[in-house]
Design a protein around this motif. Structure first.
Motif, PDB file in Angstrom:
ATOM      1  N   LYS A 100       2.219  -8.757   9.562  1.00  0.00           N
ATOM      2  CA  LYS A 100       1.497  -9.791  10.312  1.00  0.00           C
ATOM      3  C   LYS A 100      -0.013  -9.729  10.067  1.00  0.00           C
ATOM      4  N   GLY A 101      -0.431  -8.829   9.187  1.00  0.00           N
ATOM      5  CA  GLY A 101      -1.849  -8.718   8.884  1.00  0.00           C
ATOM      6  C   GLY A 101      -2.623  -7.858   9.850  1.00  0.00           C
ATOM      7  N   ASN A 102      -1.938  -7.059  10.649  1.00  0.00           N
ATOM      8  CA  ASN A 102      -2.605  -6.190  11.613  1.00  0.00           C
ATOM      9  C   ASN A 102      -2.712  -4.768  11.055  1.00  0.00           C
ATOM     10  N   PRO A 103      -3.796  -4.062  11.382  1.00  0.00           N
ATOM     11  CA  PRO A 103      -3.940  -2.677  10.919  1.00  0.00           C
ATOM     12  C   PRO A 103      -2.818  -1.802  11.481  1.00  0.00           C
ATOM     13  N   ILE A 104      -2.343  -0.873  10.667  1.00  0.00           N
ATOM     14  CA  ILE A 104      -1.290   0.038  11.109  1.00  0.00           C
ATOM     15  C   ILE A 104      -1.895   1.414  11.371  1.00  0.00           C
ATOM     16  N   ASN A 105      -1.190   2.208  12.174  1.00  0.00           N
ATOM     17  CA  ASN A 105      -1.752   3.500  12.580  1.00  0.00           C
ATOM     18  C   ASN A 105      -0.922   4.688  12.104  1.00  0.00           C
ATOM     19  N   ASN A 106      -0.029   4.473  11.136  1.00  0.00           N
ATOM     20  CA  ASN A 106       0.802   5.604  10.705  1.00  0.00           C
ATOM     21  C   ASN A 106       0.444   6.109   9.313  1.00  0.00           C
ATOM     22  N   VAL A 107      -0.697   5.664   8.766  1.00  0.00           N
ATOM     23  CA  VAL A 107      -1.201   6.254   7.524  1.00  0.00           C
ATOM     24  C   VAL A 107      -1.890   7.562   7.886  1.00  0.00           C
ATOM     25  N   GLU A 108      -1.551   8.635   7.181  1.00  0.00           N
ATOM     26  CA  GLU A 108      -2.045   9.955   7.541  1.00  0.00           C
ATOM     27  C   GLU A 108      -2.883  10.565   6.421  1.00  0.00           C
ATOM     28  N   ILE A 109      -3.718  11.507   6.821  1.00  0.00           N
ATOM     29  CA  ILE A 109      -4.504  12.245   5.827  1.00  0.00           C
ATOM     30  C   ILE A 109      -3.548  12.958   4.861  1.00  0.00           C
ATOM     31  N   GLY A 110      -3.808  12.794   3.597  1.00  0.00           N
ATOM     32  CA  GLY A 110      -2.954  13.380   2.564  1.00  0.00           C
ATOM     33  C   GLY A 110      -2.031  12.375   1.909  1.00  0.00           C
ATOM     34  N   ASP A 111      -1.817  11.202   2.527  1.00  0.00           N
ATOM     35  CA  ASP A 111      -0.991  10.163   1.910  1.00  0.00           C
ATOM     36  C   ASP A 111      -1.615   9.721   0.598  1.00  0.00           C
ATOM     37  N   ARG A 112      -0.751   9.373  -0.348  1.00  0.00           N
ATOM     38  CA  ARG A 112      -1.229   9.016  -1.685  1.00  0.00           C
ATOM     39  C   ARG A 112      -0.976   7.539  -1.964  1.00  0.00           C
ATOM     40  N   PHE A 113      -1.902   6.934  -2.724  1.00  0.00           N
ATOM     41  CA  PHE A 113      -1.795   5.547  -3.144  1.00  0.00           C
ATOM     42  C   PHE A 113      -2.179   5.458  -4.614  1.00  0.00           C
ATOM     43  N   ALA A 114      -1.841   4.326  -5.232  1.00  0.00           N
ATOM     44  CA  ALA A 114      -2.162   4.138  -6.639  1.00  0.00           C
ATOM     45  C   ALA A 114      -2.613   2.704  -6.869  1.00  0.00           C
ATOM     46  N   SER A 115      -3.563   2.529  -7.790  1.00  0.00           N
ATOM     47  CA  SER A 115      -4.021   1.194  -8.164  1.00  0.00           C
ATOM     48  C   SER A 115      -2.975   0.522  -9.048  1.00  0.00           C
ATOM     49  N   LEU A 116      -3.135  -0.764  -9.248  1.00  0.00           N
ATOM     50  CA  LEU A 116      -2.233  -1.502 -10.122  1.00  0.00           C
ATOM     51  C   LEU A 116      -2.625  -1.280 -11.579  1.00  0.00           C
ATOM     52  N   GLY A 117      -1.716  -1.601 -12.491  1.00  0.00           N
ATOM     53  CA  GLY A 117      -2.026  -1.513 -13.915  1.00  0.00           C
ATOM     54  C   GLY A 117      -1.191  -0.482 -14.637  1.00  0.00           C
ATOM     55  N   ASP A 118      -1.304  -0.517 -15.973  1.00  0.00           N
ATOM     56  CA  ASP A 118      -0.527   0.399 -16.810  1.00  0.00           C
ATOM     57  C   ASP A 118      -1.016   1.839 -16.702  1.00  0.00           C
ATOM     58  N   ASN A 119      -2.292   1.998 -16.390  1.00  0.00           N
ATOM     59  CA  ASN A 119      -2.867   3.341 -16.264  1.00  0.00           C
ATOM     60  C   ASN A 119      -3.512   3.466 -14.893  1.00  0.00           C
ATOM     61  N   PRO A 120      -2.709   3.604 -13.833  1.00  0.00           N
ATOM     62  CA  PRO A 120      -3.244   3.540 -12.465  1.00  0.00           C
ATOM     63  C   PRO A 120      -4.122   4.731 -12.109  1.00  0.00           C
ATOM     64  N   VAL A 121      -4.998   4.467 -11.153  1.00  0.00           N
ATOM     65  CA  VAL A 121      -5.793   5.526 -10.539  1.00  0.00           C
ATOM     66  C   VAL A 121      -5.077   5.949  -9.266  1.00  0.00           C
ATOM     67  N   PHE A 122      -4.899   7.237  -9.076  1.00  0.00           N
ATOM     68  CA  PHE A 122      -4.235   7.752  -7.882  1.00  0.00           C
ATOM     69  C   PHE A 122      -5.288   8.224  -6.868  1.00  0.00           C
ATOM     70  N   TYR A 123      -5.017   7.929  -5.602  1.00  0.00           N
ATOM     71  CA  TYR A 123      -5.928   8.266  -4.515  1.00  0.00           C
ATOM     72  C   TYR A 123      -5.196   9.067  -3.448  1.00  0.00           C
ATOM     73  N   ARG A 124      -5.984   9.839  -2.695  1.00  0.00           N
ATOM     74  CA  ARG A 124      -5.441  10.587  -1.564  1.00  0.00           C
ATOM     75  C   ARG A 124      -6.308  10.301  -0.329  1.00  0.00           C
ATOM     76  N   VAL A 125      -5.664  10.015   0.795  1.00  0.00           N
ATOM     77  CA  VAL A 125      -6.384   9.715   2.031  1.00  0.00           C
ATOM     78  C   VAL A 125      -7.048  10.992   2.550  1.00  0.00           C
ATOM     79  N   THR A 126      -8.360  10.894   2.824  1.00  0.00           N
ATOM     80  CA  THR A 126      -9.104  12.056   3.326  1.00  0.00           C
ATOM     81  C   THR A 126      -9.585  11.869   4.762  1.00  0.00           C
ATOM     82  N   LYS A 127      -9.611  10.594   5.235  1.00  0.00           N
ATOM     83  CA  LYS A 127     -10.100  10.343   6.584  1.00  0.00           C
ATOM     84  C   LYS A 127      -9.563   9.012   7.081  1.00  0.00           C
TER      85      LYS A 127
END
Length: 382
Positions: A100-127
């Motif tokens: 629904k476009g509302n912010p969620i509250n279950n993303v935690e420190i340490g969760d990982r995400f990746a950018s789109l593309g053939d050679n993605p950049v990986f990120y880790r939540v720090t705060k």
């Protein structure tokens, strides 16, 4: 004799040099031609000595800061009380939304995400911020993640998450310091000693904060004991609020200002701000080679103008050469014209107008305001 001259002289002592000198000691009534006994006996020794000359030449080069490179330059840096500035990781701000476009509250420190593309950049939540946005740090070092804004995909499973997006590069990363930049630092003629909270001391503090790309220092800007630091990020653009808070916390923590719990001396009240970006519109008339097309050359011209502005931002923190104090920076029309004329295919151009005026633009630097030049609209048909 310079180290380069000495190294070059040694390098000239090659195979032919040593062989000819040894052959000169052999009586002329002995066969010295290639393939003869004496030639075959002396040639291997000449080859070994020539190789030793190359090694000695390299030793000479790596002995001096002016000619050393790579790890040998690192050793010289340690002798001068510093080290090469290493690559850092980008920190970005992201939002996490449900269906629904509302912010969620279950993303935690340490969760990982990746950018789109053939050679993605990986990120880790720090705060996780109070507004449920998050600060993510790239898992790779270097500047590649600096250019990515947009959707990111969860690597850590999240059933509620519908959309995640990087909205801001809060603290751009930087690459490893180049040999040339490190060499220039080591050979700097700056004789000021960083001590006791003087300007050199604050510049030294900021140079050790990897996220700060450049800085100006304004002492006693709001009375005794006050210091204002104006900082840029590693892309030489105004620091974000995230970076400003981080530097403030390192230098003079908000909850214990002036008490000396940061890098600043006791009783120094430090304010950390970003400069005011000043957009400078440029208007000029371009003539191109008859075999070229202005539409084809336009990206190269814009890049040349942007490169000039970046050089001016590099000079943004330089001390005023006239007074020896404070700062001064001017955007010159003639230098913009020179940058444009260096583009292959441009045959002529009019002297640019800056913000609609036939005049150079001197930026303002004082206790209340520090400006930073950025490229505005560019009109090549003016």
């Amino acid at each position: 004799m310079t180290p380069e001259d000495l190294a070059s002289k040694i390098e000239k002592q090659n195979f032919e040099f040593y062989l000819s000198r040894m052959m000169a000691k052999v009586p002329d009534d002995i066969d010295k031609r290639q393939g003869s006994i004496i030639y075959d006996a002396l040639a291997p020794a000449a080859m070994v000595m020539a190789q030793q000359s190359l090694k000695l030449s390299n030793i000479v080069k790596e002995t001096y800061i002016k000619t050393a490179d790579n790890e040998f330059l690192d050793y010289r840096a340690v002798e001068h009380g510093t080290t090469r500035q290493m690559a850092t990781s980008a920190q970005v701000k992201a939002e996490f939304l449900d269906s629904k476009g509302n912010p969620i509250n279950n993303v935690e420190i340490g969760d990982r995400f990746a950018s789109l593309g053939d050679n993605p950049v990986f990120y880790r939540v720090t705060k996780i911020n109070d507004d449920l946005t998050g600060i993510l740090e790239a898992e790779e070092v270097g500047t590649r993640p600096n250019g990515y804004l947009g959707q990111i995909l969860p690597v850590t499973p999240n059933d509620i998450l519908s959309w995640a997006e990087i909205t801001e590069v809060s603290i751009p990363a930087k690459d490893n310091e180049t040999d040339e930049h490190l060499r220039n630092r080591l050979l700097s003629t700056d004789s000021w000693i960083a001590y006791g909270g003087n300007i050199a001391d604050y510049l030294d503090m900021l140079s050790k904060i990897s996220a700060v790309g450049s800085a100006q220092v304004y002492p006693v800007w709001n009375g005794g004991g006050t210091v204002k630091l104006v900082i840029l990020d590693n892309d030489l653009m105004p620091a974000t609020e995230t970076l400003l808070k981080q530097v403030k916390e390192d230098i003079d923590p908000i909850d214990s200002e002036s008490l000396g719990y940061g890098l600043a001396p006791i009783d120094h009240n430090v304010t950390v701000v970003a400069p005011e970006p000043v957009k400078i519109d440029i208007s000029t008339k371009i003539e191109v080679d008859t075999q070229m097309n202005i539409d084809t050359l336009e990206p190269k011209i814009l890049e040349a103008i942007e490169d000039y502005f970046k050089l001016r931002r590099v000079a943004w923190s330089s001390i005023n050469k006239v007074t020896g104090r404070g700062y001064a920076l001017t955007i010159y029309r003639s230098q913009i014209l020179s940058s444009i004329m260096k583009v292959d295919g441009v045959v002529n151009a009019s002297i640019p107008k800056l913000n609609g005026v036939d005049d150079d633009i001197a930026l303002i630097f004082n206790d209340d305001l520090s400006q930073l030049p950025v490229v505005g609209e560019v009109n090549l048909n003016g």
